[in-house]
Design an enzyme around this catalytic site. Structure first.
Site, PDB file in Angstrom:
ATOM      1  N   HIS A 283       0.815  -1.335  -0.042  1.00  0.00           N
ATOM      2  CA  HIS A 283       0.010  -0.071  -0.124  1.00  0.00           C
ATOM      3  C   HIS A 283       1.398   1.038  -0.123  1.00  0.00           C
ATOM      4  O   HIS A 283       0.769   2.188  -1.171  1.00  0.00           O
ATOM      5  CB  HIS A 283      -0.856   0.242   1.213  1.00  0.00           C
ATOM      6  N   GLU A 284       2.176   1.165   0.902  1.00  0.00           N
ATOM      7  CA  GLU A 284       3.031   2.502   1.016  1.00  0.00           C
ATOM      8  C   GLU A 284       3.686   2.734  -0.413  1.00  0.00           C
ATOM      9  O   GLU A 284       3.627   3.618  -0.835  1.00  0.00           O
ATOM     10  CB  GLU A 284       3.773   2.392   2.325  1.00  0.00           C
ATOM     11  N   HIS A 287       1.387   3.923  -2.956  1.00  0.00           N
ATOM     12  CA  HIS A 287       1.834   6.507  -2.636  1.00  0.00           C
ATOM     13  C   HIS A 287       2.777   6.536  -4.221  1.00  0.00           C
ATOM     14  O   HIS A 287       2.530   7.428  -4.320  1.00  0.00           O
ATOM     15  CB  HIS A 287       1.688   6.170  -1.851  1.00  0.00           C
ATOM     16  N   GLU A 361      -5.957   6.394  -1.008  1.00  0.00           N
ATOM     17  CA  GLU A 361      -5.590   5.463  -0.030  1.00  0.00           C
ATOM     18  C   GLU A 361      -6.117   4.151  -0.898  1.00  0.00           C
ATOM     19  O   GLU A 361      -5.839   3.319  -1.102  1.00  0.00           O
ATOM     20  CB  GLU A 361      -6.747   5.105   0.937  1.00  0.00           C
ATOM     21  N   ASP A 365      -4.771   0.875  -2.496  1.00  0.00           N
ATOM     22  CA  ASP A 365      -5.327  -0.584  -1.914  1.00  0.00           C
ATOM     23  C   ASP A 365      -5.096  -1.014  -3.168  1.00  0.00           C
ATOM     24  O   ASP A 365      -5.364  -2.148  -2.885  1.00  0.00           O
ATOM     25  CB  ASP A 365      -6.150  -0.008  -0.809  1.00  0.00           C
TER      26      ASP A 365
END
Length: 435
Positions: A283-284, A287, A361, A365
């Site tokens: 997930h990070e 980003h 977000e 995801d």
């Protein structure tokens, strides 16, 4: 005109306080009603027992009660500073202190730092209560008094070491670059922000926490493999001793250039299994891959430039200063006044900013689920983090839209499943979807 400005500010301040208070009360009532009716999303049925759910509700309600009074206290503190004679008093002290130093910007630096110190000292009771009463009551606080005091001392030292030169640069540019000073100040502040993105993870964060390479060689190798797959070169994969201060858990990606690093709280390593940890890291990485950091930096730059342009039009407007008790305009008092009054005038932007963050977000995801070819570990990680942090799984929709930069866990899991269903359908052979 100064009375109009004062009353206009108070109207916006009261409106902001009223909106936030009403949303907070609505959220607490919403939570209490669901709790009394025994309503809990099916997603959490197998992950949370009755005792933990009750504790989660009590924690959310306690935070709501704290927000109720801290909001009133914060608004009152702002009114005290702006209308209670604090600014002219600090200005007089700053001018006297600045006269002792052969530097034109000295008074401005002292004034800005002194006002910041005033707010920090009077906000200290809220921090103490939040840390040593509220968080302590629910088992999250791990900080002792010595660590708390040392954090405050380090914060003051950083404000002097970094804040003083920063303020000098801003004030000097405002004086030396003429009518278009706001363009030069924007460039200076933006460059400073970029520099801090490099300096913070390498030099500043280690002043407060200990960072060590992830001890599990196989986990570190798996994380490195994920990073390589998305083209991320980092300066390291670290664990941070977050348990030194709190039982809450998190992970983040920070830095830019060669200073990029992935950081896992040690509490996160204790709460999630390997697949779940990798899903959080994916997930990070999402980003990073989807350039959310750069997009947020660009949005921040836009608002910074717009704010400085507005300030440039108010810089020499005497009624603005007289409205808050200052007889003589100055660049440094304009900076402080603008920073104090801008919040109430722009609070209505919060839902729009949160909407952008929430979209990011969802995108991260989705990226994580595609990268791992499985969204289940991320679903499990999100549920586990919600349960372990005693987060409210079903906040009031309006409260969440205004306050929360992240969608709720239920919303995120539904989005992950919907995206996977679409991908499965699109990848199925002709006729398979109807069988």
């Amino acid at each position: 005109m100064e009375s109009v400005i004062a009353w206009l500010f108070l109207a916006f301040l009261v409106t902001e306080l009223a909106v936030e208070s009403l949303l907070n009360e609505a959220n607490m009532r919403h939570l209490g009603r669901q709790w009394r009716e025994g309503r809990l999303p099916e997603l959490f049925a197998a992950s949370i027992d009755r005792e933990t759910h009750d504790k989660s509700v009590r924690y959310s309600l306690a935070r709501g009660h704290f927000a109720r009074w801290s909001g009133i206290y914060g608004a009152g503190l702002t009114v005290l500073v702006l209308f209670g004679g604090v600014l002219p008093w600090v200005d007089s002290l700053a001018r006297n202190a600045g006269a002792l130093v052969p530097l034109d910007e000295a008074a401005g630096i002292v004034f800005c730092l002194a006002v910041g110190a005033f707010f920090s000292v009077l906000s200290l009771p809220l921090r103490v209560y939040s840390t040593f009463v509220l968080e302590e009551r629910f088992g999250f606080n791990k900080m002792d008094a010595r660590t708390f005091v040392m954090d405050r001392i380090k914060g003051v030292a950083l404000a002097l070491v970094l804040g003083a030169p920063f303020l000098f640069g801003v004030l000097w540019l405002m004086k030396a670059t003429g009518a278009h000073w706001w363009v030069y100040v924007f460039a200076f502040i933006f460059a400073f922000q970029c520099l801090m993105m490099v300096v913070y993870p390498t030099w500043i964060a280690p002043l407060f926490n200990r960072f060590e390479p992830v001890p599990d060689d196989s986990l570190r190798a798996a994380i490195s493999e994920l990073a390589e797959r998305v083209g991320l070169r980092t300066s390291g994969i670290y664990t941070m001793d977050g348990s030194k201060r709190s039982g809450h858990s998190n992970a983040y990606f920070t830095g830019m250039g060669k200073a990029k690093r992935i950081v896992l709280f040690d509490t996160l390593l204790q709460q999630l299994d390997r697949k779940q940890l990798l899903s959080v890291l994916a997930h990070e990485l999402g980003h990073y891959k989807m350039r959310h950091v750069l997009k947020n930096l660009g949005l921040s730059a836009f608002f910074l430039l717009a704010g400085l342009w507005i300030l440039s039009m108010l810089l020499d407007y005497p009624p603005l200063f007289r409205a808050f008790g200052l007889d003589e305009p100055s660049h440094y008092t304009a900076l402080v006044i603008f920073s104090l009054i801008s919040g109430p005038f722009t609070f209505w932007l919060a839902p729009f900013m949160n909407n952008i963050s929430r979209r990011h977000e969802y995108e991260a995801d989705g990226f994580a689920a595609r990268l791992l070819a499985d969204g289940k570990p991320l679903e499990e990680a999100l549920v586990a983090l919600t349960v372990n942090n005693l987060s409210n799984p079903t906040p009031h929709p309006w409260y969440s839209a205004y306050h929360d930069s992240h969608p709720t866990t239920v919303e995120r899991v539904h989005a992950i499943r919907a995206a996977e269903a679409v991908e499965t359908t699109s990848a199925a052979p002709v006729g398979a979807a109807g069988e």
